[in-house]
Design an enzyme around this catalytic site. Structure first.
Site, PDB file in Angstrom:
ATOM      1  N   LYS A 167       0.845  -1.196   0.000  1.00 57.53           N
ATOM      2  CA  LYS A 167       0.000   0.000   0.000  1.00 57.53           C
ATOM      3  C   LYS A 167       0.877   1.241   0.000  1.00 57.53           C
ATOM      4  O   LYS A 167       1.897   1.295   0.704  1.00 57.53           O
ATOM      5  CB  LYS A 167      -0.906  -0.023   1.240  1.00 57.53           C
ATOM      6  CG  LYS A 167      -1.907   1.117   1.330  1.00 57.53           C
ATOM      7  CD  LYS A 167      -2.764   0.965   2.585  1.00 57.53           C
ATOM      8  CE  LYS A 167      -3.803   2.064   2.704  1.00 57.53           C
ATOM      9  NZ  LYS A 167      -4.641   1.910   3.927  1.00 57.53           N
ATOM     10  N   SER A 209      -9.687   1.741   2.786  1.00 59.55           N
ATOM     11  CA  SER A 209      -8.836   2.564   1.955  1.00 59.55           C
ATOM     12  C   SER A 209      -7.750   1.763   1.230  1.00 59.55           C
ATOM     13  O   SER A 209      -7.135   2.263   0.285  1.00 59.55           O
ATOM     14  CB  SER A 209      -8.148   3.619   2.842  1.00 59.55           C
ATOM     15  OG  SER A 209      -7.250   3.009   3.772  1.00 59.55           O
ATOM     16  N   SER A 232     -10.226  -0.420   6.902  1.00 57.55           N
ATOM     17  CA  SER A 232      -9.530  -0.265   5.627  1.00 57.55           C
ATOM     18  C   SER A 232      -8.889  -1.535   5.084  1.00 57.55           C
ATOM     19  O   SER A 232      -8.460  -1.570   3.933  1.00 57.55           O
ATOM     20  CB  SER A 232      -8.479   0.841   5.736  1.00 57.55           C
ATOM     21  OG  SER A 232      -9.097   2.108   5.786  1.00 57.55           O
TER      22      SER A 232
END
Length: 343
Positions: A93, A168, A192
């Site tokens: 990420k 997210s 997330s």
């Protein structure tokens, strides 16, 4: 990504599909055993990333560096290395610092920021022989649950392009579901990891807060933040967890299917009231199987005000801590003197 390759043959496509279907554990074993090379495996994943570029799952992939790392892994294997993740590419990420590879946090203004150090979790997987395949797209600053990013675009759901990927850690979940990478590091504060894992149909592991080191990952709340991983199996998540935490595999105390002495509880009124009938049925089937294996499975009711209390507490903590957390992270990690900013 630079696409200068010739279109592969049908046979090559089938072989590549077989490679991209490998999970972390299987790929690592295949590389260690010499059944495949890391270079071939990585090349197949890169080809799939090009083919599925419309998913918008990655912000940055340095193909030359990824292939160079794969070749280095093959040389290490030939020299006798048995590193547990040797030659396995893993997504990260874009809220994790990655040495020599741009880290944007989903912000257009940081698109060219190149850290001179790795986040602790990234360092751990590298030390175990893994390669950072690329930086996954995410909701800006990890503040959102849909997968939308105004600057880098919406991450699409690989199962249905018109559906949300969740967020997210949107690109992390989508890239694993699409078989671009066998696993990807993500983060979770209020869902997330859990939300995109559910939307994209992969296994999302959110460790207990503090189990994984969070140094070098853009924070939201020191009380709620947790770094974690997406994969396509529980086994693969467990392997990455062992690598990041440095723990050995837990000794299995369960013999066969005997769960006698294990007590499990679930709260259907608080957590199952709004789920689809199919999901409810699958959940209860698992509970039944656990019971049949000897576990005591207990239904509990957490009270009428449980969800309201959770929401109030969670968002109060979030609002209280987020400004301080990110204000401390940005100056100390990113806005350093130029001599310390770039590699």
């Amino acid at each position: 990504m630079n696409d200068t390759t010739v279109a592969p043959s049908r046979t090559a496509l089938r072989e590549a599909d077989d490679l991209t279907s490998l999970g972390v554990t299987a790929a690592a074993a295949a590389v260690r055993n010499g059944d495949i090379t890391s270079e071939d495996y990585t090349a197949a994943l890169l080809q799939r990333a090009r083919t599925l570029a419309d998913l918008n799952a990655f912000i940055t992939i340095d193909e030359a560096a990824v292939l160079a790392s794969a070749r280095a892994a093959d040389k290490a294997r030939a020299a006798g290395s048995t590193a547990p993740l040797l030659g396995v590419p893993i997504g990260v990420k874009d809220s994790y610092l990655t040495k020599g590879l741009a880290t944007s946090l989903g912000l257009e203004g940081l698109a060219q920021f190149v850290p001179n150090e790795d986040a602790d979790a990234v360092r751990a997987i590298k030390d175990a022989g893994a390669t950072v395949f690329g930086k996954n797209n995410l909701v800006e600053m990890s503040y959102g649950l849909t997968g939308h990013n105004e600057h880098f675009g919406q991450v699409k759901n690989p199962h249905a392009r018109d559906r949300m990927s969740g967020g997210s850690s949107s690109g992390s979940a989508a890239s694993v579901a699409a078989k671009i990478v066998p696993a990807s590091l993500g983060g979770d504060t209020v869902g997330s990891i859990r939300v995109p894992a559910s939307f994209c149909g992969v296994v999302g592991f959110k460790p207990t807060t503090g189990r994984w080191l969070r140094n070098g990952v853009a924070p939201i709340s020191h009380t709620l933040d947790s770094t974690g991983v997406f994969a396509r199996s529980v086994e693969d998540c467990a392997l990455v967890d062992q690598i990041v935490t440095g723990e050995k595999a837990a000794e299995h105390t369960v013999v066969g299917h005997d769960l006698k002495g294990v007590r499990l509880a679930f709260a259907p009124r608080q957590f199952l009231d709004l789920v689809d009938a199919e999901v409810d049925a699958r959940f209860r089937e698992v509970a039944r199987r656990l019971h049949d294996a000897g576990a005591e499975v207990v239904e509990v009711d957490l009270g009428n005000d449980y969800n309201a209390l959770v929401q109030t507490a969670t968002w109060s903590i979030f609002a209280h801590e987020t400004m301080g957390s990110i204000s401390e992270f940005l100056p100390t990690t990113i806005f350093r003197p130029p001599s310390r900013r770039f590699t």
